[in-house]
Design an enzyme around this catalytic site. Structure first.
Site, PDB file in Angstrom:
ATOM      1  N   GLY A  12     -46.146  19.857  -7.390  1.00  0.00           N
ATOM      2  CA  GLY A  12     -45.257  18.758  -7.026  1.00  0.00           C
ATOM      3  C   GLY A  12     -44.113  18.614  -8.008  1.00  0.00           C
ATOM      4  CB  SER A  13     -41.640  15.949  -8.309  1.00  0.00           C
ATOM      5  OG  SER A  13     -42.430  14.772  -8.450  1.00  0.00           O
ATOM      6  CD  GLU A  34     -45.842  25.502  -8.838  1.00  0.00           C
ATOM      7  OE1 GLU A  34     -44.678  25.282  -9.261  1.00  0.00           O
ATOM      8  OE2 GLU A  34     -46.137  25.517  -7.642  1.00  0.00           O
ATOM      9  CB  CYS A  68     -41.421  25.373  -7.183  1.00  0.00           C
ATOM     10  SG  CYS A  68     -42.832  26.401  -6.713  1.00  0.00           S
ATOM     11  CD  GLU A 165     -36.874  21.876  -8.563  1.00  0.00           C
ATOM     12  OE1 GLU A 165     -37.585  22.811  -8.171  1.00  0.00           O
ATOM     13  OE2 GLU A 165     -37.314  20.747  -8.857  1.00  0.00           O
TER      14      GLU A 165
END
Length: 266
Positions: A12-13, A34, A68, A165
């Protein structure tokens, strides 16, 4: 907090990861996180430029750029920058946007309206800071949250599409004068998930891989998830590893049993 939960893994974030880590630490439970990424795609002077550009178009735009491990920053040596720019532009403009259920589609929509608005804002702020739109740079007029596959260049080092990002089909290209500048720029981020490096010199590739502050380096290929390989990052991209035997060991408690030979002989 439930006693039946022994460990936690999250994809996730950054914000979600920090909250999970905070709660897990409070309950003394292990986590594997992650999180986000700003993966560099580095093209050196001796690279197969055409192959790099074809891969780069896919690496940036797979899943609509919502990955990601998508290539987020294209760092290219000046000696091949023009050739790479032309090839990448050609491949990106050849991508078909449309219904993700249509096998002919290359790029689908973004997941939500707010995600498209954030991406638009990042591009617009970068353009106001001096970036030039090579192709794309706008939403598409069709049903769904579509944003045109985009290439930006002439970026300042603090451009939002470099420092933040970007979760969508936007590819910033940065020219650098030498290898040292390429590595320094690649590491100039608080993320550290993966990196794609393009060169024909495998000895040099090994040296650069040691210098890159990422959990993964793929040479002459796009960063990918493979069950045979450990997957994960460093810095704000999280910690721990998924997949391979390393991933299995993350959720294995090691127990030491020492048996002293205290049996006396008759």
């Amino acid at each position: 907090a439930d006693d039946r939960v022994q460990a936690i893994t999250l994809t996730g974030s950054e914000l979600a990861g920090s909250k999970v880590a905070e709660s897990s630490g409070r309950h003394l439970k292990k986590t594997v996180l992650e999180l986000g990424g700003s993966d560099p795609f580095i093209v050196l002077s001796d690279a197969d430029v055409d192959a790099a550009a074809a891969c780069g178009a896919l690496a940036r735009n797979q899943n609509g750029g919502q990955s990601c491990i998508a290539a987020k920053r294209f760092i290219v040596l000046e000696t091949v920058a023009d050739k790479f720019m032309a090839a990448l532009t050609r491949h990106v403009e050849d991508l078909r946007t449309g219904d993700p259920e249509d096998p002919a589609t290359d790029v689908g929509p973004l997941a939500r309206s707010d995600l498209r608005e954030k991406l638009e804002d990042q591009v617009e702020r970068s353009v106001r800071a001096g970036a030039r739109v090579v192709t794309g740079g706008t939403r598409l007029s069709r049903k769904g949250y579509f944003y045109a596959p985009t290439i930006l260049t002439d970026l300042s080092r603090d451009a939002p599409v470099l420092k933040e990002e970007t979760f969508g089909p936007v590819a910033p290209i940065i020219r650098v004068k030498d290898l040292q500048s390429a590595v320094a720029l690649a590491n100039d981020t608080h993320f550290g998930l993966g990196a794609s490096l393009w060169t024909r010199d495998m000895s040099l590739a090994r040296e650069i891989a040691r210098e890159l502050e990422t959990g993964m380096v793929f040479v002459n290929g796009m960063v990918a998830s493979d069950p045979r390989l450990p997957f994960g990052g460093v810095k704000r991209s999280g910690y721990g590893r998924e997949l391979s035997d390393f991933g299995i060991r993350e959720f294995t408690n090691i127990k030491t049993v020492s048996l002293a030979n205290s049996v006396s002989k008759a």
